[in-house]
Scaffold this motif. Structure first.
Motif, mmCIF file in Angstrom:
data_model
loop_
_atom_site.group_PDB
_atom_site.id
_atom_site.type_symbol
_atom_site.label_atom_id
_atom_site.label_comp_id
_atom_site.label_asym_id
_atom_site.label_seq_id
_atom_site.Cartn_x
_atom_site.Cartn_y
_atom_site.Cartn_z
ATOM 1 N N MET A 195 0.839 -1.157 0.000
ATOM 2 C CA MET A 195 0.000 0.000 0.000
ATOM 3 C C MET A 195 0.902 1.243 0.000
ATOM 4 O O MET A 195 1.875 1.292 0.730
ATOM 5 N N LEU A 196 0.559 2.201 -0.844
ATOM 6 C CA LEU A 196 1.266 3.482 -0.866
ATOM 7 C C LEU A 196 0.339 4.550 -0.307
ATOM 8 O O LEU A 196 -0.827 4.624 -0.681
ATOM 9 N N ARG A 197 0.891 5.368 0.563
ATOM 10 C CA ARG A 197 0.122 6.470 1.149
ATOM 11 C C ARG A 197 0.799 7.787 0.837
ATOM 12 O O ARG A 197 2.022 7.860 0.769
ATOM 13 N N ASN A 198 -0.015 8.822 0.691
ATOM 14 C CA ASN A 198 0.498 10.178 0.548
ATOM 15 C C ASN A 198 1.064 10.579 1.902
ATOM 16 O O ASN A 198 0.359 10.525 2.914
ATOM 17 N N GLN A 199 2.336 10.990 1.943
ATOM 18 C CA GLN A 199 2.971 11.298 3.217
ATOM 19 C C GLN A 199 2.335 12.490 3.926
ATOM 20 O O GLN A 199 2.297 12.535 5.143
ATOM 21 N N GLY A 200 1.834 13.439 3.168
ATOM 22 C CA GLY A 200 1.251 14.623 3.782
ATOM 23 C C GLY A 200 -0.134 14.412 4.355
ATOM 24 O O GLY A 200 -0.482 14.958 5.396
ATOM 25 N N THR A 201 -0.929 13.574 3.670
ATOM 26 C CA THR A 201 -2.332 13.406 4.088
ATOM 27 C C THR A 201 -2.644 12.019 4.627
ATOM 28 O O THR A 201 -3.720 11.801 5.160
ATOM 29 N N ASP A 202 -1.731 11.066 4.471
ATOM 30 C CA ASP A 202 -1.911 9.673 4.857
ATOM 31 C C ASP A 202 -2.982 8.976 4.015
ATOM 32 O O ASP A 202 -3.451 7.896 4.342
ATOM 33 N N ILE A 228 4.647 0.283 -6.707
ATOM 34 C CA ILE A 228 4.036 -0.746 -5.858
ATOM 35 C C ILE A 228 4.384 -2.148 -6.345
ATOM 36 O O ILE A 228 4.657 -3.039 -5.547
ATOM 37 N N VAL A 229 4.436 -2.350 -7.659
ATOM 38 C CA VAL A 229 4.850 -3.657 -8.187
ATOM 39 C C VAL A 229 6.291 -3.939 -7.765
ATOM 40 O O VAL A 229 6.624 -5.046 -7.338
ATOM 41 N N GLY A 230 7.154 -2.939 -7.839
ATOM 42 C CA GLY A 230 8.546 -3.113 -7.417
ATOM 43 C C GLY A 230 8.660 -3.475 -5.947
ATOM 44 O O GLY A 230 9.449 -4.352 -5.566
ATOM 45 N N LEU A 231 7.884 -2.812 -5.095
ATOM 46 C CA LEU A 231 7.913 -3.115 -3.666
ATOM 47 C C LEU A 231 7.441 -4.540 -3.396
ATOM 48 O O LEU A 231 8.015 -5.243 -2.555
ATOM 49 N N ILE A 232 6.411 -4.964 -4.094
ATOM 50 C CA ILE A 232 5.910 -6.332 -3.919
ATOM 51 C C ILE A 232 6.969 -7.338 -4.371
ATOM 52 O O ILE A 232 7.267 -8.309 -3.675
ATOM 53 N N LEU A 233 7.573 -7.091 -5.520
ATOM 54 C CA LEU A 233 8.564 -8.040 -6.044
ATOM 55 C C LEU A 233 9.843 -8.071 -5.220
ATOM 56 O O LEU A 233 10.558 -9.074 -5.223
ATOM 57 N N ASP A 234 10.140 -6.993 -4.491
ATOM 58 C CA ASP A 234 11.307 -7.000 -3.603
ATOM 59 C C ASP A 234 11.193 -8.107 -2.556
ATOM 60 O O ASP A 234 12.200 -8.580 -2.042
ATOM 61 N N VAL A 269 -4.500 6.768 1.121
ATOM 62 C CA VAL A 269 -4.053 5.629 0.324
ATOM 63 C C VAL A 269 -4.151 6.029 -1.150
ATOM 64 O O VAL A 269 -5.206 6.446 -1.617
ATOM 65 N N ILE A 270 -3.024 5.912 -1.876
ATOM 66 C CA ILE A 270 -3.035 6.280 -3.294
ATOM 67 C C ILE A 270 -2.839 5.087 -4.221
ATOM 68 O O ILE A 270 -3.151 5.165 -5.402
ATOM 69 N N ALA A 271 -2.346 3.972 -3.678
ATOM 70 C CA ALA A 271 -2.157 2.780 -4.511
ATOM 71 C C ALA A 271 -2.103 1.546 -3.621
ATOM 72 O O ALA A 271 -1.625 1.610 -2.493
ATOM 73 N N VAL A 272 -2.604 0.436 -4.167
ATOM 74 C CA VAL A 272 -2.550 -0.835 -3.454
ATOM 75 C C VAL A 272 -2.177 -1.936 -4.447
ATOM 76 O O VAL A 272 -2.366 -1.803 -5.654
ATOM 77 N N GLY A 273 -1.671 -2.996 -3.903
ATOM 78 C CA GLY A 273 -1.361 -4.174 -4.705
ATOM 79 C C GLY A 273 -1.260 -5.361 -3.764
ATOM 80 O O GLY A 273 -1.121 -5.188 -2.554
ATOM 81 N N SER A 274 -1.341 -6.542 -4.315
ATOM 82 C CA SER A 274 -1.254 -7.728 -3.465
ATOM 83 C C SER A 274 -0.523 -8.849 -4.177
ATOM 84 O O SER A 274 -0.416 -8.874 -5.399
ATOM 85 N N LEU A 275 -0.037 -9.753 -3.372
ATOM 86 C CA LEU A 275 0.553 -10.988 -3.860
ATOM 87 C C LEU A 275 -0.342 -12.094 -3.331
ATOM 88 O O LEU A 275 -0.433 -12.310 -2.120
ATOM 89 N N LYS A 276 -1.053 -12.753 -4.241
ATOM 90 C CA LYS A 276 -2.055 -13.747 -3.860
ATOM 91 C C LYS A 276 -1.474 -15.153 -3.957
ATOM 92 O O LYS A 276 -0.567 -15.402 -4.743
ATOM 93 N N ASN A 277 -2.036 -16.043 -3.174
ATOM 94 C CA ASN A 277 -1.683 -17.458 -3.248
ATOM 95 C C ASN A 277 -2.924 -18.209 -3.723
ATOM 96 O O ASN A 277 -3.679 -18.741 -2.912
ATOM 97 N N LYS A 284 8.435 -3.476 -17.441
ATOM 98 C CA LYS A 284 9.454 -2.713 -16.708
ATOM 99 C C LYS A 284 9.909 -3.434 -15.449
ATOM 100 O O LYS A 284 11.050 -3.288 -15.024
ATOM 101 N N ALA A 285 9.021 -4.223 -14.851
ATOM 102 C CA ALA A 285 9.343 -4.946 -13.622
ATOM 103 C C ALA A 285 10.055 -6.269 -13.882
ATOM 104 O O ALA A 285 10.482 -6.934 -12.943
ATOM 105 N N GLY A 286 10.168 -6.674 -15.145
ATOM 106 C CA GLY A 286 10.878 -7.905 -15.472
ATOM 107 C C GLY A 286 9.987 -9.089 -15.804
ATOM 108 O O GLY A 286 10.474 -10.204 -15.955
ATOM 109 N N PHE A 287 8.686 -8.869 -15.931
ATOM 110 C CA PHE A 287 7.776 -9.932 -16.367
ATOM 111 C C PHE A 287 7.881 -10.110 -17.880
ATOM 112 O O PHE A 287 8.251 -9.183 -18.594
#
Length: 127
Positions: free
Chosen positions: A1-8, A62-68, A10-18, A89-92
């Motif tokens: 999840m990405l949040r705007n630092q000034g307002t908190d 967010i994709v980069g953070l998930i793949l990390d 949520v500006i983006a979300v992503g998940s890794l599902k099983n 861009k993420a390597g897929f």
């Protein structure tokens, strides 16, 4: 999840599902490719960015953070052209053919981080 630092906000979300094995195998079957090496792979999914925050690189971030956090092969499916560019861009890599989804033609994308690949040794030439 990405949040705007000034307002908190949520500006983006992503998940890794099983996903259950049958669902995962079905995606590979619909694409017409073998599942070999991806039998237990997690699925990158639900990447969403607030409408007013799009086209600012947040999906790539967010994709980069998930793949990390991923050390094994993963896969994704999408019908969205912008997400396809993000995945590249993420390597897929796109594999197989497309199939009809609820909103458009879906495609299968696979990701194999270097850590998940078998170690190879350089060939030596015979004497």
């Amino acid at each position: 999840m990405l949040r705007n630092q000034g307002t908190d906000r949520v500006i983006a979300v992503g998940s890794l599902k099983n996903p259950i094995p049958g669902y995962r195998a079905g995606r590979f079957e619909l694409a017409g490719v073998p599942i070999l090496g991806f039998e237990a792979a997690p699925e990158l999914g639900y990447v969403a960015v607030a409408e007013d925050m799009r086209r600012k690189g947040h999906s790539e971030r967010i994709v980069g953070l998930i793949l990390d956090a991923v050390a094994e092969p993963a896969y994704a499916t999408t019908d969205d052209d912008y997400m396809k560019r993000t995945l590249v861009k993420a390597g897929f890599a796109a594999v197989g053919g497309e199939w009809p989804g609820g909103r458009g033609m879906l495609s299968l994308w696979t990701y194999a981080p270097a850590a998940s690949l078998p170690e190879t040794r350089p060939r030596t030439s015979p004497d």
